[in-house]
Scaffold this motif. Structure first.
Motif, PDB file in Angstrom:
ATOM      1  N   UNK A 299       0.814  -1.215   0.000  1.00 45.91           N
ATOM      2  CA  UNK A 299       0.000   0.000   0.000  1.00 45.91           C
ATOM      3  C   UNK A 299       0.849   1.268   0.000  1.00 45.91           C
ATOM      4  N   UNK A 300       2.016   1.192   0.674  1.00 44.44           N
ATOM      5  CA  UNK A 300       3.012   2.269   0.654  1.00 44.44           C
ATOM      6  C   UNK A 300       4.295   1.650   0.114  1.00 44.44           C
ATOM      7  N   UNK A 301       4.766   2.139  -1.025  1.00 45.78           N
ATOM      8  CA  UNK A 301       5.997   1.581  -1.603  1.00 45.78           C
ATOM      9  C   UNK A 301       7.239   2.313  -1.111  1.00 45.78           C
ATOM     10  N   UNK A 302       7.080   3.616  -0.866  1.00 39.14           N
ATOM     11  CA  UNK A 302       8.183   4.438  -0.373  1.00 39.14           C
ATOM     12  C   UNK A 302       7.652   5.325   0.746  1.00 39.14           C
ATOM     13  N   UNK A 303       8.304   5.287   1.903  1.00 40.86           N
ATOM     14  CA  UNK A 303       7.963   6.214   2.982  1.00 40.86           C
ATOM     15  C   UNK A 303       9.146   7.167   3.173  1.00 40.86           C
ATOM     16  N   UNK A 304       8.820   8.439   3.308  1.00 34.68           N
ATOM     17  CA  UNK A 304       9.863   9.458   3.474  1.00 34.68           C
ATOM     18  C   UNK A 304       9.772  10.019   4.894  1.00 34.68           C
ATOM     19  N   UNK A 305      10.900   9.948   5.608  1.00 33.51           N
ATOM     20  CA  UNK A 305      10.950  10.422   6.999  1.00 33.51           C
ATOM     21  C   UNK A 305      11.929  11.598   7.084  1.00 33.51           C
ATOM     22  N   UNK A 306      11.463  12.787   7.516  1.00 33.55           N
ATOM     23  CA  UNK A 306      12.367  13.931   7.656  1.00 33.55           C
ATOM     24  C   UNK A 306      13.171  13.849   8.950  1.00 33.55           C
ATOM     25  N   UNK A 307      14.421  14.269   8.886  1.00 36.27           N
ATOM     26  CA  UNK A 307      15.296  14.343  10.063  1.00 36.27           C
ATOM     27  C   UNK A 307      15.654  15.822  10.249  1.00 36.27           C
ATOM     28  N   UNK A 308      15.172  16.441  11.311  1.00 39.78           N
ATOM     29  CA  UNK A 308      15.364  17.882  11.461  1.00 39.78           C
ATOM     30  C   UNK A 308      15.422  18.275  12.939  1.00 39.78           C
ATOM     31  N   UNK A 309      15.918  19.501  13.185  1.00 41.56           N
ATOM     32  CA  UNK A 309      15.995  20.017  14.548  1.00 41.56           C
ATOM     33  C   UNK A 309      15.189  21.304  14.725  1.00 41.56           C
ATOM     34  N   UNK A 310      14.802  21.924  13.637  1.00 41.15           N
ATOM     35  CA  UNK A 310      14.073  23.194  13.734  1.00 41.15           C
ATOM     36  C   UNK A 310      12.963  23.242  12.695  1.00 41.15           C
ATOM     37  N   UNK A 311      12.029  24.153  12.907  1.00 39.65           N
ATOM     38  CA  UNK A 311      10.941  24.331  11.953  1.00 39.65           C
ATOM     39  C   UNK A 311      11.476  24.786  10.603  1.00 39.65           C
ATOM     40  N   UNK A 312      12.542  25.570  10.638  1.00 38.84           N
ATOM     41  CA  UNK A 312      13.141  26.044   9.386  1.00 38.84           C
ATOM     42  C   UNK A 312      13.691  24.877   8.573  1.00 38.84           C
ATOM     43  N   UNK A 313      14.371  23.931   9.263  1.00 38.39           N
ATOM     44  CA  UNK A 313      14.892  22.746   8.576  1.00 38.39           C
ATOM     45  C   UNK A 313      13.756  21.882   8.028  1.00 38.39           C
ATOM     46  N   UNK A 314      12.674  21.737   8.832  1.00 37.21           N
ATOM     47  CA  UNK A 314      11.526  20.950   8.383  1.00 37.21           C
ATOM     48  C   UNK A 314      10.913  21.559   7.126  1.00 37.21           C
ATOM     49  N   UNK A 315      10.783  22.879   7.098  1.00 35.53           N
ATOM     50  CA  UNK A 315      10.207  23.553   5.935  1.00 35.53           C
ATOM     51  C   UNK A 315      11.069  23.320   4.698  1.00 35.53           C
TER      52      UNK A 315
END
Length: 491
Positions: A299-315
Motif C-alpha cells: 500500500x506504501x511503496x516508499x515512505x519518506x521520513x524527515x530528520x530535522x531540529x528546527x521548523x526552518x529545517x523541516x520547511x
C-alpha cells in the motif's frame, strides 16, 4: 519496556500471530472464529483484489452477485457437494427476534420459524446453477463467464487469522460451457492466472498440479491447484480451479440446444482464491523484524521520513519532499511523507519496518546540501545514499529489483527444501527432521494415501503438472507408479 516478540526459529506460530499484530493487519473479533481486517491489512487485500479483478476481466469474465443465503434443498441436489460441506454449514432457522418476556434482552421468536432453513453460503455453486437454469437455453447463451467477490462462512473449530477463519473474503468464478474441452481449457487458464499472480505480484513461487481424488473439491471431476512453500517448510494451497464436468448441470437440469438442435447438459467450472493469500504473503517473505511486502502489493511503496531540529529545517525538507513525491507519483509509485512531529524518527523506522514498506527514505538538511537521500531497503536491510538527480527512475528501478529479489529468494528457499526420496523410511526420517516438500512415487490408491497421512501427517499436495517425472514404484507398497507426487505437511 518494549514488548518481546517471538522469532520464526523459536515459535513459528506465535511469530506469525505477533507479526499480524505488529503490522496492524487484523485481529480476532468478539465472534469466535471470525476476524476484523484492519485498514492496512485490507489495503493489501484491495491491491490483490484489484489486480486479480483486472486479470479476470482481461480473460472475458464479468462480475455479478448472488445471495448470501441458499435454500437447504439446493444442497440436496448434488450429493457429493453436500457431503463435502455439511459439517461446515451455518444454518438460519428463524427470521425474527422479540423482547424476552422476563426482561432479559431479546430471544428468538418461536413463531418466526422459516418454512425451509437457509444455509449461509460456504460456496455458491448451488444457487448460481439454479440461476443458470433460467439463463441458458441455447448454445448462443454460452459461454457464461462470471465471477463473484463475496464473503463465505465455513464453520471452523480451530482458527488462525487469514489462514483459517469461519468467515473469509474471496472471489469465486463460475462458468458454463458448451463442450468439455472448452470447460477444461477454462479451468487450466484460470490456474495459470492464479500462478502468474502468485509469482509476478506476490513473488511467491508455486507448483501447479492436480489434486488426488481424495483431495478434490466436493462435486468436481478434477481439481487443479497451486501449492506454495512457507518458511517453515509447510505447504499452503494458494488457489484452486475446478473442472465440474456436468455434475451441477445434471443436478439442476441445466441443458442447452446445440447448433444441430440436439440437447445436452452444460459443462461447468469454478475457481477461487481467498484472504488466505494474505497468510501466504506473510509467511513467504517476512522476518523477525516484521512484515516484508513485495512492492507490487505494498500500500506504501516508499515512505519518506524527515530528520530535522528546527521548523526552518523541516520547511526546507518539506519543499524538497514535495518535489521528490511529485516525481515518484508521476511514475505511479505510492509514496507517504511522514512528518508527524509526535513521533521520533527511530520509532517511525521501526514502525515502517514492521509494516513491510519496501523502501524507506530519510532526508536531513545535510543530505539536501549534498544532493542525496538515505535509502533503506526492507528486503536486504541495506542502507546507502542515493543521488537526488533522476531519483524517480532510480526508485522505480529499485522497486523492480526488490520485487525480483524476493521472488528469487523464495525460489532458492524452495529449491533447497525440495527433496526427492525413493524409500518410505527415508521419507519419514527426513520429513520429521527437515520438513519441506518431497517428490516421491505413489501407487495411486486411496489406501496408501491414507496410510501415509495417518503415519506422518503429510498429504499429497498435488500431482505436479510442471515438474517432469518418470514412472517408478511406490515408496510404500512397491506397486507401479505413474510418476512422482508432492508430499508435505500443510496448513
Amino acid at each position: 519496556m518494549s514488548q518481546k516478540y517471538a522469532t520464526r526459529a523459536e515459535d513459528y506460530s506465535k511469530w506469525y500471530n505477533d507479526l499480524i499484530s505488529r503490522a496492524d493487519l487484523a485481529e480476532h473479533s468478539e465472534v469466535k472464529g471470525m476476524m476484523v481486517i484492519k485498514p492496512y491489512g485490507f489495503a493489501i487485500w484491495e491491491n490483490m483484489r484489484d489486480i486479480l479483478d483486472a486479470k479476470f476481466k482481461e480473460t472475458g469474465h464479468q462480475n455479478a452477485y448472488f445471495p448470501l443465503f441458499i435454500p437447504k434443498s439446493y444442497f440436496s441436489k448434488e450429493a457429493s457437494h453436500v457431503d463435502g460441506f455439511a459439517k461446515e454449514c451455518a444454518v438460519v432457522t428463524h427470521y425474527r427476534l422479540k423482547n424476552d418476556p422476563d426482561g432479559k434482552g431479546v430471544v428468538v421468536d418461536p413463531d418466526a420459524k422459516l418454512e425451509e432453513e437457509l444455509i449461509v453460503r460456504p460456496t455458491s455453486e448451488t444457487i448460481i446453477w439454479n440461476s443458470y437454469k433460467n439463463w441458458i437455453q441455447s448454445y448462443r447463451d454460452l459461454p457464461i463467464l462470471i465471477n463473484q467477490w463475496a464473503n463465505v462462512v465455513r464453520w471452523e473449530m480451530r482458527t488462525r487469522l487469514f489462514l483459517r477463519t469461519s468467515e473469509f473474503l474471496w472471489q469465486e468464478g463460475h462458468t458454463a460451457h458448451a463442450t468439455k474441452e472448452e470447460a477444461i481449457g477454462e479451468t487450466e487458464q484460470m490456474l495459470d492466472v492464479y500462478a502468474d499472480f502468485a509469482e509476478q505480484y506476490m513473488a511467491m513461487p508455486v507448483i501447479r498440479g492436480h489434486k488426488t481424488e481424495s483431495e478434490r473439491f466436493a462435486g468436481a471431476d478434477d481439481t487443479y491447484c497451486i501449492e506454495a512453500m512457507m518458511q517453515d517448510g509447510k505447504a499452503l494451497q494458494a488457489g484452486t480451479s475446478h473442472f465440474l464436468g456436468q455434475n451441477f448441470a445434471k443436478a439442476f437440469d441445466v441443458k442447452f440446444t446445440d447448433a444441430q438442435g440436439k440437447q445436452d447438459f452444460v459443462w461447468a467450472t469454478s475457481w477461487g482464491v481467498s484472504t488466505r493469500l494474505m497468510g501466504a504473503l506473510i509467511m513467504t517473505h517476512s522476518d523477525d523484524e516484521g512484515l516484508v511486502l513485495p512492492p507490487a502489493l505494498a500500500p506504501i511503496q516508499v515512505v519518506i521520513v524527515p530528520i530535522y531540529r528546527s521548523e526552518e529545517e523541516l520547511q526546507q525538507i518539506t519543499e524538497a519532499v514535495n518535489r521528490i513525491s511529485g516525481e515518484l507519483k508521476s511514475l505511479g509509485i505510492k509514496v507517504k511523507y511522514d512528518s508527524d512531529d509526535q513521533k521520533r524518527p527511530g520509532w517511525k523506522f521501526a514502525e515502517y519496518e514492521a509494516k513491510g514498506v519496501p523502501v524507506r527514505m530519510a532526508i536531513g538538511p545535510r543530505d539536501l546540501a549534498n544532493g542525496v537521500v538515505e535509502i533503506a531497503r526492507r528486503d536486504t536491510k541495506e542502507k546507502y545514499a542515493m543521488n537526488l538527480e533522476n531519483i524517480g527512475s532510480s526508485i522505480k528501478d529499485l522497486l523492480d529489483e526488490i520485487q525480483q529479489n524476493l521472488l528469487v529468494k523464495a525460489q532458492t528457499f524452495r529449491k533447497e527444501n525440495m527433496h526427492t526420496v525413493d524409500t518410505y523410511e527415508d521419507f519419514k526420517t527426513r520429513l520429521e527432521k527437515d520438513g519441506g516438500f518431497y517428490l516421491a512415487h505413489w501407487d495411486g490408491t486411496k489406501e496408501t494415501e491414507a496410510k501415509i497421512k495417518q503415519e506422518t501427517q503429510a498429504t499429497i499436495r498435488c500431482i505436479p503438472i510442471d515438474i517432469a517425472s518418470e514412472p517408478g514404484v511406490c515408496m510404500v507398497t512397491g506397486a507401479p507408479s505413474k510418476g512422482r507426487v508432492v508430499f508435505a505437511k500443510a496448513y
